[in-house]
Motif scaffolding. Structure first.
Motif, short mmCIF file in Angstrom:
data_model
loop_
_atom_site.label_atom_id
_atom_site.label_comp_id
_atom_site.label_asym_id
_atom_site.label_seq_id
_atom_site.Cartn_x
_atom_site.Cartn_y
_atom_site.Cartn_z
N GLU A 224 2.50 -1.22 3.99
CA GLU A 224 0.85 -0.87 4.97
C GLU A 224 -0.04 -2.22 4.87
O GLU A 224 -0.46 -2.82 6.00
N THR B 159 6.78 5.19 7.07
CA THR B 159 6.14 4.14 6.91
C THR B 159 7.95 3.10 6.94
O THR B 159 7.75 1.66 6.84
N GLN C 247 9.09 0.34 9.69
CA GLN C 247 9.45 -1.13 8.60
C GLN C 247 10.96 -1.94 9.12
O GLN C 247 10.45 -3.30 9.69
#
Ligand code: UDX
Length: 470
Positions: free
Chosen positions: A259, A327, A331
């Motif tokens: 992040e 996340t 990704q």
């Protein structure tokens, strides 16, 4: 220093955890029987042929062979064991929960054959206890040790038999590829049990590791400045939760850096420098701060999902872990976005993929980022060429419907490619000669999913370079 004492050990399940545990304990001087229901696996192991690839495993199997037995029959060893390790798989159920039916089947089998010490013809255990310690090493929901104990007790009751046994949980922290190294030189050994007898037996079992007083094998040397492991005694539930918490914290750390990497990219900062800057804080530590395409493998995805399921049962949301997963899987798609930004339309383009396994040093494809990425590329109409030094056979076998071309090496995969996507950081990929690559590729685009290449060098050779957070 007092002598190490040799114990009789039975290991049930010869996967990554069982086989490395069994072979390592035999190397340390214990008498170990590895049990598996698959006769093909057992006959291969009897011939000293490892059934999984792990660095140093074959050497240890040869060195420790005199202390090893292999069998398909657990019942023959129940009453001669000081310790019985349950190392069977706990696959994910449709709802995300861990399926512990394999663990329970082993417990039932133990209960079916266990006799009070001295009552059985083959009760030759060497520990100073009245029965075996049944240790769970499989990753299981908290409370499973209590369930295992109850299952054994119920089986004994059905037989009208009384027999003493103890239960314990010894979570496993090994990484694939370096499983022997992690077993012989662990950071910590965690023992979760309610029984003093079990604690003593397991302390005897692990004494060579705790004191590090064994001769290091040639193939797996003791790391320099290795401190002896922490020996942590806990209650059973805490031990079970330690395993899940570790396998949630590590992927959370990777998702965190990813992040920050995504933000760094927008801000014009460099994630390598940021990771170094925060990683040198001993409270944070430098490991698992490698930004890129994110984590995969047999544990992180499965265990975070099972942990969320378990927490949900108790009304806890675990928002951090939920977000770490979100996340992570986003990704993978971010890399596709980078590619689209450079190539616009992917339909009809040829994309070279370097790396299929979820990390280097293994042929394991479980939850590998490469799978989602290839799937999406194919969906978007691209042609996909792949190369991996170890995992191509598994890919062909497990994903026959994914229509990709298989290359012979890391250079031939580049022939006429419009872009290269680096997914797994195999050492040989780091050495790729981009002057040669330049001649092969149709368009010079590199999407570096592990931040292993030098951006400036590639740009000086005419490539468009896109890493993660750089
Ligand atoms: C993990 C845990 O490390 C181990 O303790 C546990 O017992 C099982 O799960 P493993 O799955 O073998 O081990 O792999 P690991 O080396 O931890 O890597 C997991 C994933 O994280 C890989 O896909 C790797 O590429 C990725 N990773 C790792 C990163 O993306 N960045 C990092 O900085 C480190």
């Amino acid at each position: 220093m007092p002598e190490n004492k040799s114990l009789n050990i039975t290991i049930v399940g010869t996967g990554y955890v069982g086989l490395t545990t069994g072979v390592s304990l035999a190397y340390l001087g214990h008498k170990v029987t590895c049990v598996d229901t698959n006769p093909a696996v057992i006959s291969k192991l009897k011939e000293k042929t490892p059934t999984i690839y792990e660095h140093g495993l074959e050497e240890l199997l040869h060195d420790a062979y005199d202390n090893l037995k292999f069998s398909t029959s657990l019942k023959d060893y129940v009453n001669s064991s000081d310790v019985i390790f349950i190392c069977v798989g706990t696959p994910t159920k449709d709802n995300g929960d861990a399926d512990t039916s394999g663990v329970e089947a082993v417990a039932r089998e133990i209960g079916k054959h266990l006799e009070e010490k001295g009552q059985s013809a083959n009760s030759q255990s060497t520990a100073d206890t009245r029965g075996p310690v049944v240790v769970n090493k499989s990753t299981v929901p908290v409370g499973t040790q209590e369930r295992v104990k109850a299952v054994i007790e119920r089986s004994l009751k059905e037989r009208n038999t009384e027999a003493t046994f103890y239960t314990a949980s010894v979570p496993e922290f090994l990484r694939e590829g370096v499983a022997i190294l992690d077993t012989l030189y662990p950071d910590r050994i965690v023992i979760g049990t309610d029984y003093k007898e079990a604690e003593d037996t397991l302390e005897t079992l692990y004494k060579p590791l705790i004191d590090q007083n064994f001769k290091e094998p040639e193939a797996v040397k003791r790391p320099e400045n290795y401190p002896n492991p922490a020996f942590i005694k806990t209650d059973p539930r805490s031990a079970e939760l330690i395993k899940y918490a570790a396998n949630a914290f590590l992927p959370m750390k990777i998702s965190f850096i990813n992040e920050i990497a995504n933000l760094a990219e927008k801000l014009g900062a460099d994630i390598d420098q940021v990771a170094k800057g925060i990683g040198s804080d001993s409270r944070i530590s430098a490991s698992f701060l490698g930004a890129g395409v994110g984590w995969g493998g047999s544990c992180f995805g499965k265990d975070t999902r099972a942990l969320l399921y378990m927490a949900g049962e108790y009304g806890e949301e675990l928002g951090l872990i939920k977000q770490a997963r979100k996340t992570n899987y986003a990704q993978r798609m971010l890399l596709i976005e980078k590619l689209r930004e450079e190539l616009n339309i992917l339909r009809g383009k040829t994309i070279a993929i370097l790396g299929l396994s979820f990390k280097p040093g293994t042929d394991d494809l479980r939850d590998s980022p490469a799978l989602d990425i290839i799937d999406k590329l194919l969906e978007l109409g691209a042609f996909v060429k792949v190369y991996d030094p170890k995992a191509m056979d598994n890919f062909k076998e497990e994903y026959p419907d994914m229509e990709v071309d298989y290359a012979r090496c890391e250079y031939s995969v580049l022939d006429d490619a419009h872009a290269l996507m680096l997914i797994t950081d195999w050492p040989e990929f780091k050495e790729l000669d981009f002057t040669e690559a330049n001649e092969k590729m149709k368009e010079k685009i590199v999407i570096d999913g592990r931040n292993i290449y030098d951006k400036e060098e590639l740009e000086s050779k005419g490539f468009v370079y896109r890493g993660v957070g750089r």
